[in-house]
Design a protein around this motif. Structure first.
Motif, PDB file in Angstrom:
ATOM      1  N   LEU A  30      69.713 -26.272  15.277  1.00 34.43           N
ATOM      2  CA  LEU A  30      68.977 -26.175  14.021  1.00 34.43           C
ATOM      3  C   LEU A  30      69.728 -26.774  12.843  1.00 34.43           C
ATOM      4  CD1 LEU A  30      67.472 -22.580  14.272  1.00 34.43           C
ATOM      5  CD2 LEU A  30      66.325 -24.757  14.621  1.00 34.43           C
ATOM      6  N   LEU A  31      71.020 -27.029  12.997  1.00 32.55           N
ATOM      7  CA  LEU A  31      71.831 -27.536  11.901  1.00 32.55           C
ATOM      8  C   LEU A  31      71.326 -28.859  11.326  1.00 32.55           C
ATOM      9  CD1 LEU A  31      74.322 -26.813  10.266  1.00 32.55           C
ATOM     10  CD2 LEU A  31      75.682 -28.114  11.893  1.00 32.55           C
ATOM     11  N   PRO A  32      70.923 -29.832  12.158  1.00 34.48           N
ATOM     12  CA  PRO A  32      70.450 -31.094  11.582  1.00 34.48           C
ATOM     13  C   PRO A  32      69.157 -30.950  10.765  1.00 34.48           C
ATOM     14  CG  PRO A  32      70.915 -31.363  13.916  1.00 34.48           C
ATOM     15  CD  PRO A  32      71.010 -29.916  13.608  1.00 34.48           C
ATOM     16  N   LEU A  33      68.411 -29.886  11.004  1.00 36.82           N
ATOM     17  CA  LEU A  33      67.175 -29.692  10.250  1.00 36.82           C
ATOM     18  C   LEU A  33      67.515 -29.163   8.870  1.00 36.82           C
ATOM     19  CD1 LEU A  33      64.967 -27.936  12.941  1.00 36.82           C
ATOM     20  CD2 LEU A  33      64.940 -30.323  12.289  1.00 36.82           C
ATOM     21  N   GLY A  34      66.987 -29.796   7.851  1.00 36.67           N
ATOM     22  CA  GLY A  34      67.197 -29.298   6.502  1.00 36.67           C
ATOM     23  C   GLY A  34      66.366 -28.052   6.270  1.00 36.67           C
ATOM     24  N   ALA A  53      58.789 -26.038   7.369  1.00 35.70           N
ATOM     25  CA  ALA A  53      57.573 -26.751   7.777  1.00 35.70           C
ATOM     26  C   ALA A  53      57.317 -26.679   9.279  1.00 35.70           C
ATOM     27  CB  ALA A  53      57.658 -28.213   7.348  1.00 35.70           C
ATOM     28  N   LEU A  54      58.278 -26.180  10.035  1.00 33.20           N
ATOM     29  CA  LEU A  54      58.137 -26.149  11.491  1.00 33.20           C
ATOM     30  C   LEU A  54      56.890 -25.405  11.970  1.00 33.20           C
ATOM     31  CD1 LEU A  54      59.450 -27.001  14.170  1.00 33.20           C
ATOM     32  CD2 LEU A  54      60.655 -24.822  14.149  1.00 33.20           C
ATOM     33  N   PRO A  55      56.554 -24.214  11.442  1.00 34.87           N
ATOM     34  CA  PRO A  55      55.324 -23.546  11.926  1.00 34.87           C
ATOM     35  C   PRO A  55      54.062 -24.369  11.674  1.00 34.87           C
ATOM     36  CG  PRO A  55      56.683 -22.000  10.706  1.00 34.87           C
ATOM     37  CD  PRO A  55      57.300 -23.359  10.532  1.00 34.87           C
ATOM     38  N   CYS A  56      53.999 -25.041  10.528  1.00 34.52           N
ATOM     39  CA  CYS A  56      52.828 -25.889  10.239  1.00 34.52           C
ATOM     40  C   CYS A  56      52.753 -27.052  11.219  1.00 34.52           C
ATOM     41  CB  CYS A  56      52.905 -26.430   8.812  1.00 34.52           C
ATOM     42  SG  CYS A  56      52.762 -25.164   7.548  1.00 34.52           S
ATOM     43  N   ARG A  57      53.888 -27.658  11.512  1.00 40.46           N
ATOM     44  CA  ARG A  57      53.904 -28.797  12.429  1.00 40.46           C
ATOM     45  C   ARG A  57      53.555 -28.382  13.861  1.00 40.46           C
ATOM     46  NH1 ARG A  57      55.438 -32.983   9.595  1.00 40.46           N
ATOM     47  NH2 ARG A  57      56.985 -32.774   7.947  1.00 40.46           N
ATOM     48  N   ASP A  99      48.677 -30.367   8.710  1.00 39.38           N
ATOM     49  CA  ASP A  99      49.445 -31.567   8.375  1.00 39.38           C
ATOM     50  C   ASP A  99      49.723 -31.630   6.878  1.00 39.38           C
ATOM     51  OD1 ASP A  99      49.636 -32.539  10.983  1.00 39.38           O
ATOM     52  OD2 ASP A  99      47.749 -33.667  10.816  1.00 39.38           O
ATOM     53  N   MET A 100      48.723 -31.280   6.088  1.00 37.42           N
ATOM     54  CA  MET A 100      48.891 -31.287   4.629  1.00 37.42           C
ATOM     55  C   MET A 100      49.885 -30.212   4.201  1.00 37.42           C
ATOM     56  SD  MET A 100      44.940 -32.037   3.616  1.00 37.42           S
ATOM     57  CE  MET A 100      45.154 -31.729   1.891  1.00 37.42           C
ATOM     58  N   CYS A 101      49.872 -29.058   4.874  1.00 33.27           N
ATOM     59  CA  CYS A 101      50.823 -27.982   4.605  1.00 33.27           C
ATOM     60  C   CYS A 101      52.246 -28.477   4.841  1.00 33.27           C
ATOM     61  CB  CYS A 101      50.509 -26.785   5.485  1.00 33.27           C
ATOM     62  SG  CYS A 101      51.808 -25.546   5.588  1.00 33.27           S
TER      63      CYS A 101
END
Length: 65
Positions: free
Chosen positions: A23-27, A33-37, A58-60
């Motif tokens: 998870l470190l590379p993810l800002g 935004a992960l749950p929306c994606r 997608d807009m979220c």
């Protein structure tokens, strides 16, 4: 001859460190935004209406990024 047993505590520590390193590379925004994606990607699998139903998610994700 018996093989040495790895303690459960060691396995837990290694699992937590591995998850943290993944998870470190993810800002901060990417994690938020992960749950929306994930929801959007899941909905896009549905034939015919999947892409239309995924548009708000997608807009979220775009708004969070």
């Amino acid at each position: 001859m018996s093989t040495p047993r790895i303690p459960d505590r060691f396995i837990r520590v290694v699992a937590c460190l591995t998850l943290g390193a993944a998870l470190l590379p993810l800002g901060g925004c990417a994690v938020a935004a992960l749950p929306c994606r994930l929801t959007s990607a899941t909905l896009k699998i549905v034939p015919v209406v999947g892409h239309a139903a995924a548009t708000p998610f997608d807009m979220c994700a775009s708004a969070i990024d």
